[in-house]
Design a protein around this motif. Structure first.
Motif: not given
Length: 364
Positions: A216, A219-220, A223, A341, A345
């Protein structure tokens, strides 16, 4: 029944030990009053599932692993039951950490500010280490072999607690896993955005990149405008989960406890990192993470296995000009971000769903 005198939104009235002038906040207390009677701003939850935090479960599992490698699940179960019965909460005395829970709201005090109603299915977003808890089924449905603990009992939320209704579009166990680590991606997003607002596209290294909080966080970071993303994992098997995905530009196989191996691996992958995020559940990563971080960079410790004394003294001993942040588990909007997310994702969602076991259907 509602208790109407001497209550505190922080739960001070629930602290049994220490008492008197030495009374502490519930997280630091040794023992809590977990009785079902509510103060006006409290909420009682009928518990369905506990989710032990990774550092706590790892410590218990290692404690009950025999010389041949056999894990004695009954010993883990007995320890958890003893902790809750003794302390009135689930707080591992070795790691100091707890976890979180899923349950259904059973009663709401008339002054509760949490916006919950009787019948709501929720996940708590505060640690079990400060949540009054009673277990009534002796944990008979749990074999001790996973962090997920099906059980019955009740828990108490204070006026300053945090909880979120379970989303209808996600399986409850999946939502629980996401919410358990939702503080990590929110803080990473905040840090990376700070760099982006200054016109930088930072290199971000995530130790434990194939794990729940690690994936996570990657992914954060993507972004939020990270430039290069480096995932550090301990094995080739975990590396295979990330290679070929858009979560990481580079995947490094290295022991995050090894200063030399970690520093060399991150440097070879394009480091040192401007932002290093520690998401592993073992101690000993404090100084290696500092060594993998550029001067003027930021280290985010998002692991309850972290020794903050070792981090502070290690930075001093290495003459490292780094900002060190403690991931405290709460950033405004953290649950919403993590759930977004997982919805958008596919790679992150597959990593999470793979942890649910072979009977998982992927349906809400």
């Amino acid at each position: 029944m509602t208790v109407t005198t001497g209550y505190s939104p922080f739960g001070l009235h629930r602290v049994l030990e220490p008492s008197g002038d030495a009374v502490t906040l519930p997280q630091a207390a040794y023992r809590l009053d977990a009785s079902p009677q509510l103060a006006p701003d409290e909420v009682r939850v009928d518990v369905e599932v506990l989710n032990l935090d990774a550092a706590s479960y790892r410590q218990l599992r290692e404690k009950h692993t025999g010389p041949t490698g056999h894990v004695h699940g009954h010993g883990i179960r007995s320890d958890v039951l003893e902790i809750v019965e003794d302390r009135g909460k689930m707080q591992n005395p070795v790691t100091g950490s707890g976890g979180m829970l899923i349950g259904t709201v059973a009663e709401v005090g008339p002054e509760s500010p949490l916006g919950l109603a009787v019948g709501d299915r929720i996940a708590t977003l505060v640690s079990l280490s400060l949540t009054p808890l009673v277990i009534t089924d002796r944990l008979t449905r749990w074999d001790g072999m996973s962090e997920r603990v099906p059980t019955s009992g009740h828990a108490i939320l204070f006026g300053r607690s945090i909880a979120a209704r379970l989303p209808e579009d996600l399986e409850p166990d999946l939502a629980l896993m996401v919410m358990d680590v939702c503080g990590a991606p929110a803080l990473v997003q905040k840090v990376v955005r700070g760099y982006a607002e200054r016109g930088a596209a930072p290199t971000v290294a995530v130790l434990g990149g194939a794990g729940k909080s690690g994936s996570l966080s990657l992914a954060a970071a993507r972004e939020a405008g990270a430039g290069r993303r480096i995932a550090v994992v301990p094995t080739e098997a975990e590396a295979g989960l990330l290679r070929g995905t858009d979560l990481a530009d580079e995947v490094v196989v290295a022991d995050a406890r090894s200063p030399i191996a970690l520093e060399r691996g991150v440097r070879a992958a394009g480091g040192p990192a401007d932002v290093t995020v520690v998401c592993v559940d073992v101690p000993g990563c404090e100084q290696p993470a500092i060594m993998a971080t550029a001067q003027g960079g930021t280290v985010v410790y998002f692991s309850m296995a972290t020794s903050f004394a070792a981090a502070a003294l290690g930075a001093e001993g290495l003459a490292a000009d780094v900002t060190m942040l403690v991931g405290n588990g709460y950033t405004p909007g953290h649950a919403e971000l993590a759930l977004s997310l997982i919805r958008t994702d596919d790679t992150v969602r597959r990593l999470f769903e793979s942890r649910l076991g072979p009977d998982h259907t992927g349906q809400a």
